[in-house]
Design a protein around this motif. Structure first.
Motif, PDB file in Angstrom:
ATOM      1  N   GLY A 365     130.663  62.150  73.448  1.00 19.30           N
ATOM      2  CA  GLY A 365     130.930  62.380  74.760  1.00 19.30           C
ATOM      3  C   GLY A 365     132.347  61.906  75.108  1.00 19.30           C
ATOM      4  N   GLY A 366     133.142  61.032  74.222  1.00 17.18           N
ATOM      5  CA  GLY A 366     134.385  60.451  74.770  1.00 17.18           C
ATOM      6  C   GLY A 366     134.000  59.317  75.509  1.00 17.18           C
ATOM      7  N   GLY A 367     132.885  58.494  75.565  1.00 16.00           N
ATOM      8  CA  GLY A 367     132.722  57.516  76.187  1.00 16.00           C
ATOM      9  C   GLY A 367     132.525  57.545  77.592  1.00 16.00           C
ATOM     10  N   GLN A 368     132.338  58.964  77.927  1.00 15.66           N
ATOM     11  CA  GLN A 368     132.139  59.178  79.747  1.00 15.66           C
ATOM     12  C   GLN A 368     130.849  59.466  80.046  1.00 15.66           C
ATOM     13  N   LEU A 369     129.994  59.557  79.054  1.00 18.19           N
ATOM     14  CA  LEU A 369     128.422  60.045  79.469  1.00 18.19           C
ATOM     15  C   LEU A 369     127.392  58.903  79.346  1.00 18.19           C
ATOM     16  N   PRO A 370     126.485  59.127  80.548  1.00 16.90           N
ATOM     17  CA  PRO A 370     125.617  57.854  80.722  1.00 16.90           C
ATOM     18  C   PRO A 370     124.359  58.058  79.698  1.00 16.90           C
ATOM     19  N   THR A 371     124.718  57.464  78.505  1.00 12.78           N
ATOM     20  CA  THR A 371     123.612  57.736  77.440  1.00 12.78           C
ATOM     21  C   THR A 371     122.576  56.480  77.290  1.00 12.78           C
ATOM     22  N   GLY A 372     122.664  55.460  78.018  1.00  5.28           N
ATOM     23  CA  GLY A 372     121.837  54.116  78.082  1.00  5.28           C
ATOM     24  C   GLY A 372     120.422  54.727  78.651  1.00  5.28           C
ATOM     25  N   ALA A 373     119.701  53.619  78.376  1.00  3.48           N
ATOM     26  CA  ALA A 373     118.088  53.937  78.990  1.00  3.48           C
ATOM     27  C   ALA A 373     118.185  53.734  80.358  1.00  3.48           C
ATOM     28  N   GLY A 374     119.232  52.824  80.703  1.00  6.96           N
ATOM     29  CA  GLY A 374     118.925  52.933  82.339  1.00  6.96           C
ATOM     30  C   GLY A 374     119.363  53.846  83.220  1.00  6.96           C
ATOM     31  N   ASP A 376     119.406  56.998  85.220  1.00 12.71           N
ATOM     32  CA  ASP A 376     118.379  57.796  85.641  1.00 12.71           C
ATOM     33  C   ASP A 376     119.076  59.272  85.766  1.00 12.71           C
ATOM     34  N   ALA A 377     117.847  60.322  86.256  1.00 15.41           N
ATOM     35  CA  ALA A 377     118.061  61.610  86.243  1.00 15.41           C
ATOM     36  C   ALA A 377     119.278  62.217  87.070  1.00 15.41           C
ATOM     37  N   ALA A 378     119.531  61.421  88.188  1.00 16.34           N
ATOM     38  CA  ALA A 378     120.667  61.856  89.009  1.00 16.34           C
ATOM     39  C   ALA A 378     122.053  61.678  88.291  1.00 16.34           C
ATOM     40  N   GLU A 379     122.124  60.442  87.641  1.00 19.63           N
ATOM     41  CA  GLU A 379     123.262  60.220  86.850  1.00 19.63           C
ATOM     42  C   GLU A 379     123.372  61.327  85.797  1.00 19.63           C
ATOM     43  N   LEU A 380     122.432  61.654  85.064  1.00 17.22           N
ATOM     44  CA  LEU A 380     122.573  62.796  84.112  1.00 17.22           C
ATOM     45  C   LEU A 380     122.813  64.137  84.579  1.00 17.22           C
ATOM     46  N   ALA A 381     122.296  64.259  85.825  1.00 17.87           N
ATOM     47  CA  ALA A 381     122.572  65.790  86.279  1.00 17.87           C
ATOM     48  C   ALA A 381     124.121  65.652  86.806  1.00 17.87           C
ATOM     49  N   GLU A 382     124.881  64.831  87.295  1.00 14.90           N
ATOM     50  CA  GLU A 382     126.171  64.463  87.707  1.00 14.90           C
ATOM     51  C   GLU A 382     126.908  64.862  86.393  1.00 14.90           C
ATOM     52  N   ALA A 383     126.748  64.096  85.258  1.00 17.11           N
ATOM     53  CA  ALA A 383     127.705  64.364  84.004  1.00 17.11           C
ATOM     54  C   ALA A 383     127.419  65.740  83.632  1.00 17.11           C
ATOM     55  N   GLU A 384     126.193  66.435  83.730  1.00 14.77           N
ATOM     56  CA  GLU A 384     126.019  67.738  83.405  1.00 14.77           C
ATOM     57  C   GLU A 384     126.875  68.812  84.255  1.00 14.77           C
ATOM     58  N   ARG A 385     127.053  68.535  85.476  1.00 17.20           N
ATOM     59  CA  ARG A 385     127.851  69.133  86.451  1.00 17.20           C
ATOM     60  C   ARG A 385     129.425  69.242  86.055  1.00 17.20           C
ATOM     61  N   GLU A 689     124.251  70.908  77.989  1.00 18.33           N
ATOM     62  CA  GLU A 689     122.869  71.628  77.579  1.00 18.33           C
ATOM     63  C   GLU A 689     122.080  70.175  77.062  1.00 18.33           C
ATOM     64  N   ALA A 690     122.336  69.537  76.237  1.00 18.97           N
ATOM     65  CA  ALA A 690     122.108  68.299  76.026  1.00 18.97           C
ATOM     66  C   ALA A 690     121.586  67.076  77.032  1.00 18.97           C
ATOM     67  N   VAL A 691     122.875  67.212  77.755  1.00 18.47           N
ATOM     68  CA  VAL A 691     122.666  65.990  78.997  1.00 18.47           C
ATOM     69  C   VAL A 691     121.297  66.736  80.041  1.00 18.47           C
ATOM     70  N   ALA A 692     121.354  67.962  80.113  1.00 16.39           N
ATOM     71  CA  ALA A 692     120.573  68.674  81.146  1.00 16.39           C
ATOM     72  C   ALA A 692     119.213  68.609  80.507  1.00 16.39           C
ATOM     73  N   ALA A 693     118.924  68.609  79.339  1.00 12.15           N
ATOM     74  CA  ALA A 693     117.576  68.313  78.904  1.00 12.15           C
ATOM     75  C   ALA A 693     117.195  66.865  79.131  1.00 12.15           C
ATOM     76  N   ALA A 694     118.125  66.114  79.013  1.00  9.09           N
ATOM     77  CA  ALA A 694     117.546  64.605  79.008  1.00  9.09           C
ATOM     78  C   ALA A 694     117.281  64.304  80.365  1.00  9.09           C
ATOM     79  N   ALA A 695     118.073  64.853  81.437  1.00 17.45           N
ATOM     80  CA  ALA A 695     117.939  64.763  82.955  1.00 17.45           C
ATOM     81  C   ALA A 695     116.441  65.444  83.072  1.00 17.45           C
TER      82      ALA A 695
END
Length: 1014
Positions: A365-374, A376-385, A689-695
Motif C-alpha cells: 500500500g505504499g506505506g500509507q495503510l494501517p496494517t498493524g494489529a493495533g 482499529d475499525a475506524a482507522e481501516l474505514a478511513e483508509a478505505e475512503r 476492498e481488502a481494507v473494507a473486509a479487514a474493517a
C-alpha cells in the motif's frame, strides 16, 4: 365452296404427278369424269376428301393411299386449291409413308405433314402471294372444318353424292335410314336426352324402392319394439309393386302399437310405486335394527375401555411430576443455549479478523495503510475512503484511455480506406489511358463486320442465281443425252413411216391398175355389167397372178401406215418437247458447263461462309462498344469519387493525430507506473476492498465479544429466577424438547380417552339400548333384500315399457318423415316414368311408338323428302313425289322413318321398294340432292359451288336421261359446277367438258378431253 386445282403425286393409281384444273374443266358448269373401270375415277374424289379432312371417304388407312406404281423416292402428296368462305386457300397433305433413307440403305417412316396457306394481297414482302396459315394437323383441320361447316361423313354424302348409298337408303327399312341420318345430322343430344330420362327413371325408381325398403325396415323395428304381443306388420306393409300410397296403413298400425305401449307403461308405473313403498318400509326397519345394534356395541366397548384406562393411573402421575420439573428448567436451557451460540460466534469472528489483517499486511500500500494489529475499525474505514476517492478520480482517465484506443482503430480504418481510394483512382486512370486504343480496335472490327454483312447479301443473290443456272445446266445436259438417244429412234420411225406410206401408195397404184380385172372377176353370165350395162362379156380383163391386190390388202397397208405414222408422230412430238425443254434450260444455264458452274458455286459458298462468319460478329462488336462506353462513364465517376474521398480521409486523419497526442499525455500521467489506467484503477479497487473486509471483520469481532458477555449475565439470572442454586442444578432435571412433547401428548391422550369413556357411559340412549335384548340383523337384511328385488323387477318392467313407448314414438316420427319424403319422390317418379316412356316410344300414349331421336330424324327426313320431291317431279315428268310416313312398323319395329312414293298417274301411294331400276335412280338422285340442300342449311348455309355425282346413269333410257340432264343443268345456276362420274357412252356426246382417266401398266394418268376425243 369451289374447287380450283387438284394435284396428286404417287396417290392411289397415279404413279406420277397429275393435275386437274377445275376452273377450266367446270367453265361450262357441267363436266364428266370418265374412264375405264379401275382407272381411278373415284380416286380423284378420294384425293379431294383427303386434302380437306386427312381421310378418304371409305376411311382407308393413310399408308395404303400410296401408289404401288410410284418410284421409291417419290413421296405421296395431295395439293388442293379452293375457295372457302370467300378465302382462297391452298392445302398440302402428305400421309405417313415409307421412303428410302437419305444415308445408308433401307427405308424410314416419313411422318405425315399438313400445310395450309392463304392467298393474300401482301404475303410479307409487299407483293401478293401465298401466306402460311398453319403447319399443324389439328389447327389446319379445325380451320377447314370451321369454314366448311360439315364433318367428313356429311361432306362425303353432300358433295360426293354416292348413288349406291342412296339406293339402299331409298329401299331400306327405318333402321338403315336412321344410321345414315344419324351420321349426317347431329342428333346425339336427343339420344342423350333419352338416356338421361331413362337414367332419371332408374334413379327415381331406385329412390322409391329404397323408400319401400326403409318402410319395411321401420315396420320391422316397430314390430320388434312392440314385443311379441303386438299385431304383425305383414298385412300393413305394401309390396314392391303395390299401391302408390305406401304409408297410410303402416301409419295407422304404428299408432295402434303406440297406444298399447302407453297402457303397458301405466300398469308398470303403478306396480313400481307399490314396490318402492314396500322397499322404503324394509329399509327403515333395517336401519332401525342396525342403529340399536350399534348402540349396544358402543356401550360394551366403552365399559372395556374404562377398565383398560384404570390400569394406567400411577404411570400417568409419575409422568406429570417429571414433566413439571422439566418445564421449570426450560428458561435456564434457553439462556444456556444463547451463551454457547455467542461463544461460537466470537471464535469465528476472531479467526476472520486475523485472516483479513494478515492479507492486508501482505498488500503493498505504499506505506500509507494501517496494517498493524493495533489498527482499529475506524482507522481501516478511513483508509478505505481515501482509496475509493482515488479510484473515482481515475474514472475520467480510463474514459480518455478508451477514447485513445478507439482513435487508434479509427485511424487504422481511415488509413485503409484512403489507400483503397487511392488504389481505385490509380486503377481508373490506368483503364482510361487504354480506352482510346480499345475503342479504335472495336470500331475497326465493326467496320469489317458491316462490310462483310453487305457482302453476304450480294453473295446470296449470286448463290441463288448460280444454283438456278446449275440446275438448268444439269437439266440441259440430261436433256441433251435424252435427245441424242431419241434422235436415232425418231429417224428409224420416220423411215419406217415413209416406207409404210410408199408401200401403201404402191398397193393403191397396183389395185387401180388391176381394177378392170377385179371388176371382171365379179361378172356373171347374162348379168349386166355394172360399168357398161351389157349382159354380154366377150373379153373380160385378167390380172397377172403376182399383181392381184385386194381391198383387204390395201386396208391392212393403210392400218400399218397409220400405226407407223402415229408412232413417228408421237416420237417426234416427244423429241420436239425435249428440244424445247433443252432450249429453255440452255437459256437459263448460259454458255458455261455444269462443272464450271458447280466449281464457281462452291467458291461462292466458301466465300459466303467466310463473309457470314465475319458478319455474325457485327452484333457482338456493337454490344462491346456500347459496354465499353458505359464502362468509361462508370470509370470517370469512380475516379472523381475516389479522389474526393481520399482528400476527405486525409483531413480527418490529421485531426485524429492531434487528438491522439493530447490523450496520450494525459493517460500517461494518470496511470503512473501501471501498465494502464484500468490496471491502476483495478489495483486501487482491490486494495480498498481488502481494507473494507479487514474493517468489517474487526467490527464483527467486537460485536461478538459484547454478545457473549450479555449471554453469560442472562444465564445466571435465569437459573436464580427458576429457583435453582446454579445453572448446573437446572441442567440436571432438564429434558430435551422432544421428550417433553412426548410426555405431554401421552398425558393429554390419557385424559381425553378417560373423559370420552365417561361421556359415552353417561349417554341415556346407550344405557337404554344395553337394557334391551340383542337385535336379529339377518332377518331384517333378508326382508330388505326381498323388497329390493321386487323393486328392481318393477323398475325393469317400467323401463322396458318406457323404452317401448320411446322407440315406438321415434319410429312413428320416422314414419311420418318418410311419408313426407316419399310423397314428392313418388310424384317425380310418376312424371319421369311417363316422360321416359314417351321418349323411348314404349308408352301407350306414344301411338306411333317413335323414340325422341327418331322423331327428330323424322323431321329431317320430312325436309329431305320435300327437297327431293322438287327434283323428282321434274325427273319423272311430274309423275312421282316422295313423302315421309309416320306409319308404325311391323312387329316390334319402331315407326317414324318410312318413305313412300306417290304416283300421280294412278293416285296411289306405294312403297319405294316397288320402283324400277330407272325410277330408283331418279328417286335416289333426288334424295341425294335434297339431302345436300338440307345438310347445307343445317351446316350454316355454306354455298356448295362444286358437286360430284357418282354413277347410276346406266339404268336410264334416252328420255329419262334427258330429264335428268335438265335437272342437272338446273344445278348449274348461281355459278355451280357439277361433276358426273360415269362411263356411260351417251354422256360423252352430251357433256363437252370431260376429265379422262387412262389406266396403264405403269399407273393411271389424267387429261382434259373435248367432245372430239369422246
Amino acid at each position: 365452296m369451289r374447287l380450283h386445282k387438284l394435284t396428286v403425286t404417287a396417290f392411289g393409281p397415279f404413279a406420277g404427278s397429275e393435275t386437274v384444273d377445275f376452273d377450266a374443266l367446270a367453265a361450262g358448269g357441267l363436266f364428266l369424269l370418265r374412264g375405264a373401270t379401275g382407272a381411278g375415277k373415284s380416286s380423284v374424289l378420294d384425293a379431294v376428301c383427303f386434302a380437306l379432312y386427312g381421310e378418304t371417304p371409305n376411311a382407308r388407312r393413310a399408308n395404303r393411299l400410296r401408289s404401288d406404281h410410284a418410284a421409291p423416292g417419290r413421296l405421296t402428296q395431295v395439293e388442293l386449291e379452293l375457295t372457302l368462305g370467300g378465302r382462297r386457300l391452298h392445302i398440302t397433305r402428305l400421309p405417313e409413308q415409307r421412303r428410302p433413307k437419305k444415308v445408308g440403305t433401307g427405308t424410314t417412316v416419313e411422318r405425315p405433314q399438313t400445310l395450309l396457306r392463304e392467298w393474300a394481297a401482301d404475303a410479307g414482302d409487299g407483293t401478293p402471294g401465298w401466306r402460311p396459315v398453319s403447319k399443324s394437323h389439328q389447327e389446319a383441320g379445325e380451320e377447314i372444318h370451321r369454314l366448311i361447316g360439315m364433318s367428313r361423313e356429311q361432306f362425303c354424302q353432300v358433295v360426293l353424292l354416292p348413288q349406291g348409298d342412296f339406293a339402299r337408303f331409298l329401299k331400306g327399312d327405318s333402321e338403315e335410314r336412321g344410321k345414315l341420318l344419324r351420321r349426317l345430322f347431329d342428333t346425339e343430344r336427343y339420344g342423350l336426352v333419352e338416356a338421361w330420362l331413362a337414367e332419371q327413371r332408374r334413379a327415381q325408381e331406385s329412390a322409391v324402392h329404397s323408400g319401400r325398403r326403409r318402410l319395411r325396415d321401420l315396420a320391422s323395428k316397430a314390430e320388434q319394439a312392440a314385443g311379441p304381443a303386438a299385431e304383425p306388420a305383414g298385412e300393413w306393409v305394401p309390396a314392391e309393386d303395390g299401391d302408390a300410397d305406401l304409408t297410410a296403413g303402416v301409419l295407422g298400425w304404428a299408432a295402434i302399437l303406440r297406444s298399447g305401449a302407453a297402457e303397458q307403461l301405466a300398469v308398470a308405473e303403478a306396480a313400481l310405486a307399490g314396490a318402492e313403498a314396500a322397499q322404503r318400509t324394509a329399509q327403515h326397519e333395517r336401519e332401525a335394527a342396525e342403529e340399536l345394534a350399534g348402540r349396544q356395541r358402543r356401550y360394551r366397548e366403552a365399559l372395556a375401555e374404562a377398565e383398560r384406562l384404570a390400569g394406567f393411573g400411577e404411570a400417568a402421575a409419575r409422568d406429570r411430576h417429571r414433566l413439571a420439573a422439566a418445564q421449570e428448567a426450560v428458561g435456564v436451557e434457553a439462556a444456556l443455549r444463547l451463551r454457547e451460540s455467542a461463544a461460537e460466534a466470537l471464535d469465528r469472528a476472531r479467526a476472520a479478523e486475523q485472516r483479513h489483517r494478515e492479507a492486508l499486511a501482505r498488500t503493498d500500500g505504499g506505506g500509507q495503510l494501517p496494517t498493524g494489529a493495533g489498527a482499529d475499525a475506524a482507522e481501516l474505514a478511513e483508509a478505505e475512503r481515501r482509496l475509493r476517492a482515488e479510484v473515482v478520480r481515475l474514472e475520467a482517465a480510463r474514459a480518455e484511455e478508451r477514447r485513445r484506443t478507439e482513435l487508434a482503430r479509427e485511424q487504422h480504418a481511415l488509413a485503409r480506406d484512403r489507400r483503397a481510394a487511392e488504389d481505385l483512382a490509380e486503377e481508373a486512370e490506368d483503364w482510361l489511358a487504354e480506352f482510346d486504343g480499345e475503342l479504335a480496335r472495336l470500331e475497326q472490327q465493326q467496320t469489317r463486320a458491316q462490310m462483310a454483312s453487305t457482302r453476304v447479301e450480294q453473295l446470296d443473290g449470286q448463290r441463288r442465281e448460280l444454283t438456278t443456272r446449275l440446275g438448268a445446266a444439269r437439266e440441259r445436259d440430261g436433256l441433251l443425252a435424252e435427245i441424242a438417244a431419241a434422235e436415232p429412234r425418231v429417224a428409224e420411225l420416220r423411215t419406217a413411216a415413209l416406207d409404210a406410206r410408199e408401200f401403201g401408195l404402191d398397193l393403191r397404184d397396183r389395185r387401180l391398175a388391176g381394177m378392170a380385172a377385179e371388176l371382171a372377176a365379179q361378172l356373171r353370165p347374162h348379168e349386166a355389167c355394172r360399168v357398161c350395162g351389157s349382159p354380154e362379156h366377150p373379153a373380160p380383163a385378167e390380172a397377172a397372178e403376182g399383181d392381184r391386190v385386194s381391198a383387204e390388202d390395201e386396208e391392212r397397208a393403210g392400218r400399218a401406215q397409220a400405226a407407223a405414222e402415229r408412232l413417228w408422230g408421237e416420237a417426234d412430238q416427244a423429241l420436239t418437247a425435249l428440244r424445247v425443254r433443252e432450249a429453255a434450260a440452255a437459256g437459263a444455264a448460259g454458255p458455261e458447263s455444269a462443272d464450271v458452274l458447280a466449281r464457281t458455286l462452291a467458291e461462292l459458298e466458301h466465300e459466303h461462309r467466310t463473309a457470314l462468319q465475319e458478319a455474325e460478329a457485327l452484333g457482338r462488336v456493337g454490344q462491346e462498344i456500347a459496354r465499353l462506353s458505359e464502362d468509361r462513364a462508370r470509370r470517370l465517376e469512380e475516379l472523381n469519387e475516389a479522389r474526393e474521398r481520399a482528400a476527405v480521409l486525409t483531413d480527418r486523419l490529421a485531426k485524429l493525430d492531434d487528438e491522439q497526442r493530447a490523450l496520450t499525455a494525459r493517460v500517461a500521467a494518470a496511470r503512473g507506473e501501471a501498465a494502464s489506467v484500468a490496471d491502476r484503477a483495478a489495483s486501487l479497487t482491490g486494495l480498498a476492498e481488502a481494507v473494507a473486509a479487514a474493517a468489517a471483520a474487526a467490527r464483527t469481532a467486537a460485536e461478538a465479544r459484547a454478545r457473549l458477555d450479555e449471554a453469560e449475565e442472562e444465564l445466571g439470572g435465569a437459573a436464580a429466577a427458576a429457583g435453582f442454586p446454579d445453572a448446573g442444578a437446572a441442567l440436571a432435571v432438564l429434558l430435551p424438547r422432544e421428550e417433553r412433547e412426548r410426555l405431554e401428548a401421552r398425558l393429554e391422550r390419557h385424559h381425553a380417552e378417560s373423559a370420552a369413556v365417561r361421556h359415552e357411559l353417561a349417554l341415556p340412549e346407550l344405557a337404554e339400548a344395553a337394557a334391551r335384548p340383542p337385535v336379529d340383523l339377518p332377518a331384517a337384511a333378508a326382508a330388505l333384500s326381498a323388497a329390493t328385488d321386487r323393486l328392481g323387477r318393477a323398475h325393469a318392467a317400467r323401463s322396458a315399457a318406457q323404452e317401448r313407448c320411446t322407440a315406438l314414438a321415434e319410429i312413428g316420427r320416422q314414419l311420418g318423415a318418410l311419408a313426407a319424403e316419399l310423397a314428392p319422390a313418388l310424384e317425380r317418379y310418376r312424371r319421369i316414368n311417363r316422360l321416359a316412356a314417351l321418349a323411348a316410344g314404349t308408352s301407350t300414349e306414344n301411338r306411333l311408338r317413335m323414340r325422341l331421336e327418331s322423331y327428330v330424324l323424322a323431321a329431317r327426313l320430312e325436309q329431305v323428302a320435300a327437297a327431293a320431291s322438287d327434283r323428282l317431279v321434274r325427273m319423272s315428268g311430274g309423275r312421282y313425289t316422295l313423302v315421309h310416313s309416320d306409319d308404325r312398323g311391323t312387329g316390334n319395329k319402331r315407326s317414324g322413318l318410312a318413305l313412300r312414293v306417290v304416283d300421280a298417274w294412278t293416285g296411289t301411294e306405294r312403297d319405294t321398294a316397288t320402283l324400277s331400276g330407272g325410277e330408283s335412280f331418279f328417286a335416289s338422285l333426288s334424295l341425294a340432292l335434297g339431302l345436300a340442300d338440307v345438310v347445307t342449311d343445317e351446316a350454316g348455309g355454306m354455298p356448295l359451288d362444286t358437286l360430284f355425282i357418282d354413277e347410276g346413269f346406266g339404268t336410264l333410257d334416252e328420255q329419262s336421261l334427258e330429264e335428268v340432264m335438265d335437272v342437272l343443268d338446273g344445278l348449274r345456276e348461281r355459278d355451280r359446277a357439277v361433276g358426273i362420274v360415269s362411263h356411260v357412252a351417251d354422256l360423252r356426246s352430251r357433256i363437252p367438258a370431260q376429265l379422262l382417266v387412262r389406266k396403264g401398266r405403269h399407273g393411271s394418268t389424267l387429261a382434259l378431253a373435248g367432245r372430239e376425243d369422246a
